[in-house]
Design a protein around this motif. Structure first.
Motif, PDB file in Angstrom:
ATOM      1  N   UNK A  58      77.818 -45.201  47.982  1.00  0.00           N
ATOM      2  CA  UNK A  58      76.992 -43.660  47.742  1.00  0.00           C
ATOM      3  C   UNK A  58      76.330 -43.143  48.717  1.00  0.00           C
ATOM      4  N   UNK A  59      75.820 -44.113  49.685  1.00  0.00           N
ATOM      5  CA  UNK A  59      74.933 -43.602  50.865  1.00  0.00           C
ATOM      6  C   UNK A  59      76.062 -42.896  51.758  1.00  0.00           C
ATOM      7  N   UNK A  60      76.974 -43.372  52.027  1.00  0.00           N
ATOM      8  CA  UNK A  60      78.004 -43.053  52.859  1.00  0.00           C
ATOM      9  C   UNK A  60      78.794 -41.699  52.524  1.00  0.00           C
ATOM     10  N   UNK A  61      78.980 -41.651  51.160  1.00  0.00           N
ATOM     11  CA  UNK A  61      79.667 -40.455  50.368  1.00  0.00           C
ATOM     12  C   UNK A  61      78.722 -39.407  50.320  1.00  0.00           C
ATOM     13  N   UNK A  62      77.550 -39.535  50.340  1.00  0.00           N
ATOM     14  CA  UNK A  62      76.467 -38.359  50.224  1.00  0.00           C
ATOM     15  C   UNK A  62      76.222 -37.509  51.919  1.00  0.00           C
ATOM     16  N   UNK A  63      75.562 -36.327  51.607  1.00  0.00           N
ATOM     17  CA  UNK A  63      75.248 -35.534  52.539  1.00  0.00           C
ATOM     18  C   UNK A  63      73.839 -36.027  52.881  1.00  0.00           C
ATOM     19  N   UNK A  64      73.387 -35.641  54.071  1.00  0.00           N
ATOM     20  CA  UNK A  64      72.071 -35.899  54.558  1.00  0.00           C
ATOM     21  C   UNK A  64      70.985 -34.959  53.496  1.00  0.00           C
ATOM     22  N   UNK A  65      71.621 -33.998  53.127  1.00  0.00           N
ATOM     23  CA  UNK A  65      70.611 -33.421  52.422  1.00  0.00           C
ATOM     24  C   UNK A  65      70.355 -33.912  50.949  1.00  0.00           C
TER      25      UNK A  65
END
Length: 111
Positions: free
Chosen positions: A31-38
């Protein structure tokens, strides 16, 4: 029927349950890798001011006495830890200069 998904005093964090209270570290990391920094920043900003309160709340109980809401809160906080690392240290979802950061293409050898 109104189902409480988190202990009532932490209900403002409920919008993050579907995305972040995953079972298992691999699901949380994916989930972290698939998320944007925002998206990471939004989750980070919501949990950070409450982190000590959450810890105190969960530390008051034995694991055997956790309700489903308590367990969900615990999973949410466990997911927050690598998100905090991404936001505070790396400033991006991935770990820079790591094997996981680069996309490797196996090219045919000519010899």
């Amino acid at each position: 029927m109104n189902t409480i998904k988190l202990p009532e005093q932490f209900s403002e964090l409920e919008p993050f349950i579907a995305d972040w209270a995953n079972h298992g570290m691999q699901a949380q990391y994916d989930k972290r890798l698939g998320s944007t920094i925002e998206q990471l920043q939004e989750f980070y900003d919501a949990v950070k001011p409450r982190i000590l309160e959450v810890r105190a709340y969960l530390d008051e109980k034995d694991f055997d006495d956790y309700t489903e809401a308590d367990s969900t809160l615990g999973r949410l906080v466990i997911a927050w830890v690598p998100v905090a690392e991404a936001v505070e240290v790396f400033k991006q979802p991935r770990v820079p200069d790591s094997k996981m950061y680069w996309e490797i293409v196996d090219e045919p050898h000519l010899f």
